[in-house]
Design a protein around this motif. Structure first.
Motif, short mmCIF file in Angstrom:
data_model
loop_
_atom_site.label_atom_id
_atom_site.label_comp_id
_atom_site.label_asym_id
_atom_site.label_seq_id
_atom_site.Cartn_x
_atom_site.Cartn_y
_atom_site.Cartn_z
N GLN A 149 13.73 -3.28 5.96
CA GLN A 149 12.90 -2.68 6.94
C GLN A 149 12.36 -1.41 6.44
N VAL A 150 11.25 -1.72 6.36
CA VAL A 150 9.84 -1.25 5.70
C VAL A 150 9.50 -0.16 6.77
N GLN A 151 8.66 1.11 5.78
CA GLN A 151 8.21 2.64 6.43
C GLN A 151 6.78 2.04 6.81
N VAL A 152 6.19 2.48 7.30
CA VAL A 152 4.87 2.57 7.25
C VAL A 152 4.54 4.58 8.00
N PRO A 153 3.39 4.77 7.78
CA PRO A 153 3.52 6.60 7.65
C PRO A 153 3.04 6.54 9.85
N ARG A 154 3.18 7.20 10.16
CA ARG A 154 3.15 7.81 11.27
C ARG A 154 1.92 7.50 12.11
N SER A 155 1.15 7.65 11.33
CA SER A 155 -0.13 7.47 12.29
C SER A 155 -0.45 6.46 12.82
N ILE A 156 0.41 5.50 11.71
CA ILE A 156 -0.49 3.76 11.65
C ILE A 156 0.07 3.27 12.88
N ASP A 157 -1.19 2.66 14.06
CA ASP A 157 -0.51 2.09 14.57
C ASP A 157 0.35 0.44 14.67
N LEU A 158 1.16 -0.07 14.88
CA LEU A 158 2.37 -0.78 14.89
C LEU A 158 1.59 -2.38 14.87
N GLN A 159 0.54 -1.92 16.53
CA GLN A 159 0.18 -2.57 16.70
C GLN A 159 -0.72 -3.89 16.36
N LYS A 160 -1.35 -2.66 15.76
CA LYS A 160 -2.64 -3.08 14.83
C LYS A 160 -1.76 -3.63 13.42
N VAL A 161 -0.74 -3.06 13.18
CA VAL A 161 0.09 -4.25 12.17
C VAL A 161 -0.31 -5.46 12.74
N ALA A 162 0.80 -5.12 13.23
CA ALA A 162 1.50 -6.10 13.91
C ALA A 162 -0.04 -7.88 14.36
N ALA A 163 -1.02 -7.62 14.41
CA ALA A 163 -1.80 -8.62 14.84
C ALA A 163 -2.96 -8.60 14.06
N ALA A 164 -2.16 -7.74 12.28
CA ALA A 164 -2.88 -8.50 11.22
C ALA A 164 -1.93 -9.34 10.68
N LEU A 165 -0.87 -8.52 10.40
CA LEU A 165 -0.09 -9.70 9.89
C LEU A 165 -0.27 -11.44 10.37
N ARG A 166 -0.32 -11.53 11.63
CA ARG A 166 -0.17 -12.42 12.55
C ARG A 166 -1.88 -13.59 12.23
N GLN A 167 -2.53 -12.13 12.04
CA GLN A 167 -4.32 -12.97 10.90
C GLN A 167 -4.29 -13.36 9.97
N ARG A 217 16.31 -13.03 -4.93
CA ARG A 217 17.17 -13.66 -4.59
C ARG A 217 17.25 -14.44 -3.07
N HIS A 218 16.85 -13.47 -1.64
CA HIS A 218 16.99 -13.87 -0.84
C HIS A 218 15.53 -14.81 -0.72
N PRO A 219 15.24 -16.22 -0.10
CA PRO A 219 14.44 -17.45 0.32
C PRO A 219 14.29 -16.63 2.23
N ASN A 220 14.91 -16.24 3.00
CA ASN A 220 14.67 -16.17 4.17
C ASN A 220 14.66 -14.32 4.03
N LEU A 221 13.49 -13.86 4.76
CA LEU A 221 13.23 -12.25 5.00
C LEU A 221 13.14 -11.62 6.00
N SER A 222 14.42 -11.05 7.02
CA SER A 222 13.70 -10.68 8.28
C SER A 222 13.16 -9.41 8.01
N VAL A 223 11.87 -8.72 7.92
CA VAL A 223 11.76 -7.62 8.11
C VAL A 223 11.14 -6.58 8.86
N ARG A 224 11.64 -5.84 8.24
CA ARG A 224 11.64 -4.82 10.12
C ARG A 224 10.27 -3.86 9.84
N ILE A 225 9.50 -3.16 10.54
CA ILE A 225 8.45 -2.56 9.84
C ILE A 225 8.31 -1.20 11.12
N LEU A 226 8.25 -0.44 10.85
CA LEU A 226 8.73 0.56 11.32
C LEU A 226 7.93 1.93 11.09
N ASN A 227 7.83 3.08 12.42
CA ASN A 227 6.66 4.12 11.52
C ASN A 227 7.73 5.31 11.16
#
Ligand SMILES: [Zn+2]
Length: 229
Positions: A149-167, A217-227
């Motif tokens: 689980q990863v925390q990003v500042p509350r001011s960051i729009d998670l929709q935009k984060v998701a879009a950037a990661l997809r890109q 040590r873990h080849p597969n990561l499930s990353v959850r990004i939260l504000n």
């Protein structure tokens, strides 16, 4: 072909009769029929009875402390963001408007997540506890997967984060984690540097750093990004 029964013709007039919308001739006919027909008298009595039953529903009583209990509950669940004490007692709105407001507030809590949590650091939950289907992409995760689980500042729009990661080539989806909306991404350890870079570009350098030795040590990561704060 059968003629409609005279009783049915009368019964069809009940609603308008009750609302006083019949013309005088119809009223006279109906009342004459009532005088002669016990069936229709009885029918009309039960018609009126059903109306007052519905009328009674509109007047259903709401407990005096209903409003206070609900607002207090929302205040607690939203960790004080909604319905602070002074607001609760100053609030005087019609019941219907209040219900509409409740829906909006619950919707806001659901969609944006409400939290004052200040320490959402990289978690180290072994994914062996995860069952297939737990996460949107859970089925793709092997026994070696690792949940982060990863925390990003509350001011960051998670929709935009998701879009950037997809890109940047990372599949993302949305999930709700402890009432917070999260961006979920599956990442291979070897792709971690690229992922970290794309995340930092979208969310800024304040983003929590991954605990890379553990993650390696873990080849597969499930990353959850939260504000978070
Ligand atoms: Zn009749």
């Amino acid at each position: 072909m059968t003629e409609p029964s005279p009783h049915q013709e009368m019964i069809d007039l009940f609603s308008d009769y009750y609302d006083e919308e019949l013309d005088p001739v119809q009223v006279a006919n109906l009342e004459a029929h009532f005088d002669a027909c016990e069936t229709c008298r009885e029918e009309y009595r039960s018609f009126k009875g059903s109306l007052s039953l519905f009328g009674g529903l509109k007047e259903a009583h709401v407990p005096d402390d209903f409003l206070k209990e609900v607002t207090t509950s929302i205040n607690r669940q939203s960790r004080g963001t909604f319905f602070k004490e002074s607001w609760i007692f100053g609030l005087r709105v019609p019941y219907e408007a209040f219900i509409a407001l409740l829906l909006v507030v619950f919707g806001a809590i659901y969609f944006f997540g409400v939290s004052n949590r200040s320490t959402y650091v990289v978690a180290d939950d072994e994914a062996s506890e995860m069952q297939p289907g737990d996460a949107p992409m859970g089925r793709a995760l092997g026994a070696q997967s690792h949940q982060v689980q990863v925390q990003v500042p509350r001011s960051i729009d998670l929709q935009k984060v998701a879009a950037a990661l997809r890109q940047a080539g990372f599949a993302t989806s949305f999930d709700v984690v402890e009432s917070e909306v999260a961006v979920v991404a599956n990442v291979q350890s070897k792709d971690l540097p690229a992922f970290q870079k794309a995340l930092a570009a979208a969310a800024g350098d304040d983003v929590q750093r991954f605990d890379e030795p553990t993650l390696a040590r873990h080849p597969n990561l499930s990353v959850r990004i939260l504000n978070g704060d």
